[in-house]
Design a protein around this motif. Sequence first.
Motif, short mmCIF file in Angstrom:
data_model
loop_
_atom_site.label_atom_id
_atom_site.label_comp_id
_atom_site.label_asym_id
_atom_site.label_seq_id
_atom_site.Cartn_x
_atom_site.Cartn_y
_atom_site.Cartn_z
N SER A 34 45.70 26.42 -2.44
CA SER A 34 45.09 27.53 -1.48
C SER A 34 44.43 28.48 -2.37
O SER A 34 42.91 28.71 -1.78
N ARG A 35 44.94 28.92 -3.20
CA ARG A 35 44.02 30.00 -4.12
C ARG A 35 43.17 29.11 -4.71
O ARG A 35 41.82 29.81 -4.75
N GLU A 38 40.26 28.50 -2.37
CA GLU A 38 39.40 30.01 -1.93
C GLU A 38 38.77 30.61 -3.13
O GLU A 38 37.27 30.73 -2.76
N VAL A 39 38.94 30.39 -4.13
CA VAL A 39 38.17 30.68 -5.20
C VAL A 39 36.94 29.80 -5.39
O VAL A 39 35.95 30.24 -5.88
N ARG A 41 35.29 28.40 -2.95
CA ARG A 41 34.58 28.76 -1.76
C ARG A 41 34.43 27.48 -1.03
O ARG A 41 33.32 27.48 -0.46
#
Length: 163
Positions: A34-35, A38-39, A41
């Motif tokens: 998930s991270r 997210e990073v 984008r």
Amino acid sequence: MTQQPILVLTTGGTIDKQYFDASSKYTIVGTMMSRLLEVGRVLNPFEIEEVMRKDSLEMDDADRALIASRAAAASASRIVITHGTDTMTETAKALAGIAGKTIVLVGALAPARFAETDAPFNLGMAFATVQVAQPGVYITMNGTVFEAGKVVKDREAGRFVEI
């Protein structure tokens, strides 16, 4: 138009390991997917489901059958599976009979929590591949898309190579 989410199945492996100084061991902890997305984008919809937290050297045929059954039963037609690199090709073989789905296995040679990891790049390759490849099973490592069954891990060189 809404896109069907990409399903990310996590199984463990180096990509989700963390180093613990007290025990001098790497331990698989909660996923970083998930991270990382997210990073990165990532705007394409995705869902993350944990299947297991195992080093791939500890996986057996029952584990591979579980991964295959989760992929086969999923409503998603595009699936990314995070996996340890040592037995990734064995799991790819177990997934080979699943029709109508594009399945991409991906891992890392260094944990995602490390500064000099290959995890974000490999995951990005997997997300790109799962969106454009024909149904089948693939492995994305080392900046290359491999067809399952046509790749092995060269442990000495620390990379995947086509056979």
